[in-house]
Design an enzyme around this catalytic site. Structure first.
Site, PDB file in Angstrom:
ATOM      1  N   TYR A 129     -11.666   5.741 -15.035  1.00 23.73           N
ATOM      2  CA  TYR A 129     -11.897   4.623 -14.425  1.00 23.73           C
ATOM      3  C   TYR A 129     -12.485   3.397 -15.056  1.00 23.73           C
ATOM      4  O   TYR A 129     -11.720   2.402 -14.996  1.00 23.73           O
ATOM      5  CB  TYR A 129     -12.772   5.037 -13.013  1.00 23.73           C
ATOM      6  CG  TYR A 129     -13.020   3.929 -12.157  1.00 23.73           C
ATOM      7  CD1 TYR A 129     -11.768   3.674 -11.052  1.00 23.73           C
ATOM      8  CD2 TYR A 129     -14.233   3.097 -12.107  1.00 23.73           C
ATOM      9  CE1 TYR A 129     -12.073   2.552 -10.245  1.00 23.73           C
ATOM     10  CE2 TYR A 129     -14.186   2.148 -11.380  1.00 23.73           C
ATOM     11  CZ  TYR A 129     -13.210   1.772 -10.538  1.00 23.73           C
ATOM     12  OH  TYR A 129     -13.409   0.887  -9.449  1.00 23.73           O
ATOM     13  N   ASP A 142       0.750  -1.152   0.131  1.00 22.84           N
ATOM     14  CA  ASP A 142       0.084  -0.072   0.032  1.00 22.84           C
ATOM     15  C   ASP A 142       0.952   1.175   0.042  1.00 22.84           C
ATOM     16  O   ASP A 142       2.030   1.225   0.528  1.00 22.84           O
ATOM     17  CB  ASP A 142      -0.970   0.122   1.207  1.00 22.84           C
ATOM     18  CG  ASP A 142      -2.093   0.914   0.832  1.00 22.84           C
ATOM     19  OD1 ASP A 142      -3.373   0.107   0.744  1.00 22.84           O
ATOM     20  OD2 ASP A 142      -2.146   2.009   0.882  1.00 22.84           O
TER      21      ASP A 142
END
Ligand code: ZN
Length: 657
Positions: free
Chosen positions: A554, A440
């Site tokens: 997206y 992450d």
């Protein structure tokens, strides 16, 4: 070695049992004395039983407890008269002994007493403490160990030659201790095993342990066998992951299933693995017999796992007939591997097992080097160690062992694991026994699951080198890669195509698409080596089958990723790698969904936020946890015949259906 005893602190542990708990914890704190359930302690107490009669009890460490963290309820109360009678028996199998010990407890809810309970009972002092002190073992495990021990302790310690721990050792000591011990006796050394100290107060029994072990340390010091200088080693090659994964594949084959391999390439491990005499000094045996359960008798040297397994099997076939019972061979895979390029590799069914093997072997290496400096390292003969490795109580545990979680020994990597769906995927994989590396950009990833089977790696997935480094780190820590969950992604704020800046478009593609291509490409050689076949799950989006306006970048990135996954399913099927996608929708407990974004999307569909949240056919809220469970199941055996699939997880969407 210094005494850690503190009178003020000791006073907080009431009664004789409390004093024993306190000393046990002090002993347990020092890994050079005991490690991982090793060692045991006891105190003799007169209780009043249900009938108001006094009853002499031995409170002895229960199995399953570590000295470092033991509490009063970790001690099993066993009736002394029964223990002393057992010591006089002609013979007793260890199963019978374990049964009788349990049947002799005044509290059936207490843990099973240590197998050394009878030995503790026959020693005539109130407090009896036993450790496997490194310094003692470095002296006993030499060809002239007995003479050296007598030189160190003179008549202060009774010397007991090696006898198999359990009933036989207790029986032997019951016979010889009274004749060997005198008023000057404060301890007992068990050859190639460990040391006992005892006294009628806890403090003195504990401090005698420290004193006697200090004498052993001073002896090693006098013989230039104490301070081990660790030479600085040239760093290992920067890219070892393919070698390691290939080694793990072979170890898994020998073990009969996926297994964790942890690689330790620090100076201490590399310098030991690269010693010219490693082929001799490492091939003698463990420091103390109960380590054999964790490390096997011998480490493997180099990478030929098949040869190691064949030799293990040969030794089993040779030694098993010398034991009466019908034995089941343990898996013949090594637990310790010494390799010139890798250093020390420790192997375990779980990350915890591999870590225990590491702790034990780090001490073993030091003991071996010290004993070698003293004269030569000499362990017990193979048969004595075989008896412990194939001890009937251990074999019974093996037969009783339940089914391990489905992903035991497997390794998964999840991107975007610090929150939302990624975190939920990591959680579901961990719950099924996998070791998980979580990537992450949020540096908080290192703290997200404080457990040793989770490795949090801060990583900007848009950086190719960062992704490759993360794979390298993962494989060094866990040995390979079996499952990849491609979840990291960004969802930019709503924008019409007419207003789309190329920069923003490219940023979305870099993270949602390019990063996944790099990771898939780099993971492929590792996934090919996955013992049960590789699995990739792509976290797509409802927008793939049913896009909406305002999310061109997206939706396009996820659609392209979806197509990449389908091509991967085609290309990788022959390598037994499955690639599937999930298409979640309306999962609102994720980092993507801010209150502002929720309102914008709701407005877009002319709905209130509440209506928008419940806007699916089933009228069910879809949570991150739901997606995590589906992703984990997709990696499991239920879907073993499925690849290239796209599974919606959206509560039912009319446009998708
Ligand atoms: Zn022991």
């Amino acid at each position: 070695m210094k005494s850690l005893w503190n009178d003020a602190e000791a006073a907080r542990y009431p009664g004789d049992l409390g004093q024993c708990v306190y000393a046990s914890r002090l002993l347990g704190q020092d890994q050079t004395l005991v490690m991982h359930g090793g060692g045991n302690t006891s105190v003799k107490i007169t209780d009043t039983n249900l009938f108001g009669e006094p009853e002499d009890m031995l409170y002895v460490k229960g199995s399953g407890w570590d000295l470092e963290t033991i509490e009063a309820q970790g001690f099993a109360p066993v009736r002394m008269d029964r223990l002393l009678k057992m010591a006089e028996l002609e013979s007793l199998s260890d199963t019978q002994m374990a049964n009788e010990l349990k049947a002799s407890m005044s509290n059936p809810a207490a843990p099973a007493p240590s197998v050394e309970a009878i030995l503790h009972a026959i020693l005539p002092h109130k407090f009896v403490y036993h450790t496997h002190a490194d310094a003692i073992i470095a002296i006993t495990n030499t060809p002239d160990g007995e003479a050296r021990i007598r030189e160190v302790f003179a008549d202060r310690c009774v010397f007991i030659p090696y006898v198999m721990p359990g009933f036989r050792l207790a029986q032997y000591c019951a016979q010889v201790y009274p004749t060997l011990a005198g008023p000057q006796t404060v301890g007992m050394v068990l050859h190639k095993h460990g040391i006992f100290t005892m006294d009628d107060t806890s403090k003195v029994a504990y401090e005698r342990m420290i004193e006697l072990v200090s004498l052993a340390e001073a002896y090693l010091q006098r013989h230039n066998a104490w301070q081990i200088s660790i030479p600085h080693m040239p760093a290992p090659a920067p890219s070892l992951r393919h070698d390691i994964a290939a080694l793990r594949r072979d170890v898994s084959t020998a073990a009969g299933g996926p297994i964790i391999v942890a690689v330790h390439s620090d100076d201490a491990c590399l310098s030991f693995a690269r010693r010219d005499d490693v082929g001799i000094i490492s091939q003698q045996g463990p420091a103390t017999p109960d380590h054999v359960i964790r490390t096997k008798r011998l480490p493997q040297i180099g990478r030929d796992v098949a040869a190691y397994a064949a030799a293990y099997e040969r030794e089993f076939n040779e030694l098993a007939p010398q034991i009466e019972a019908d034995l089941t061979m343990l898996d013949p895979a090594p637990r310790i591997i010494l390799d010139r390029d890798l250093g020390l590799c420790t192997v375990g069914r779980t990350v915890r097992d591999a870590a225990i093997a590491e702790d034990i072997y780090r001490h073993t290496m030091k003991i071996i080097v010290q004993a070698t400096a003293l004269s030569a390292y000499e362990a017990l003969p193979p048969f004595d160690l075989f008896e412990v490795e194939y001890w009937e109580l251990e074999q019974a545990k093996l037969r009783k062992a339940g089914k391990a979680p489905v992903f035991t020994g497997e390794v998964a990597l999840v991107t975007g694991a610090a929150s939302g769906i990624g975190k939920a995927c990591a959680q579901s994989l961990l719950a099924r026994g996998a070791a998980v590396a979580g990537l992450d950009i949020n540096p908080g990833i290192t703290e997200i699951f404080p457990r040793r089977d989770f490795l949090g790696i801060p990583c900007d997935v848009s950086q190719e080198e960062a992704l490759i480094a993360a794979l390298e780190t993962t494989v060094r820590r866990f040995g390979g890669l079996d499952m990849v969950v491609l979840n990291a992604g960004i969802f930019p704020s709503s924008k019409a195509i007419g207003d789309m800046a190329l920069d923003e478009w490219r940023r979305v593609m870099t993270i949602n698409l390019d990063a996944n291509l790099i990771l898939m490409r780099e993971a492929l050689p590792l996934l090919k080596l996955a013992p049960n076949g590789g699995r990739v799950v792509i976290v797509g989006s409802k927008n793939v089958p049913a896009p909406g306006p305002g999310a061109a970048a997206y939706s396009t990135s996820k659609a392209a990723l979806n197509q990449l996954a389908r091509v991967a399913a085609l290309e990788w099927g022959a390598s037994n790698i499955r690639v599937n996608s999930v298409h979640p929708n309306a999962v609102f407990d994720t980092g993507l969904w801010t209150e502002e974004l929720l309102q914008t999307r709701a407005r877009h569909y002319n709905l209130t936020v509440e209506e928008y949240k419940a806007n699916n056919v089933l009228r069910v809220p879809v949570t991150s946890a739901d997606v995590g469970e589906l992703v984990a199941e997709l990696c499991g055996p239920v879907f073993r015949c499925t690849t290239g699939a796209q599974i919606p997880i959206d509560g039912g969407n009319e446009r998708v259906i």
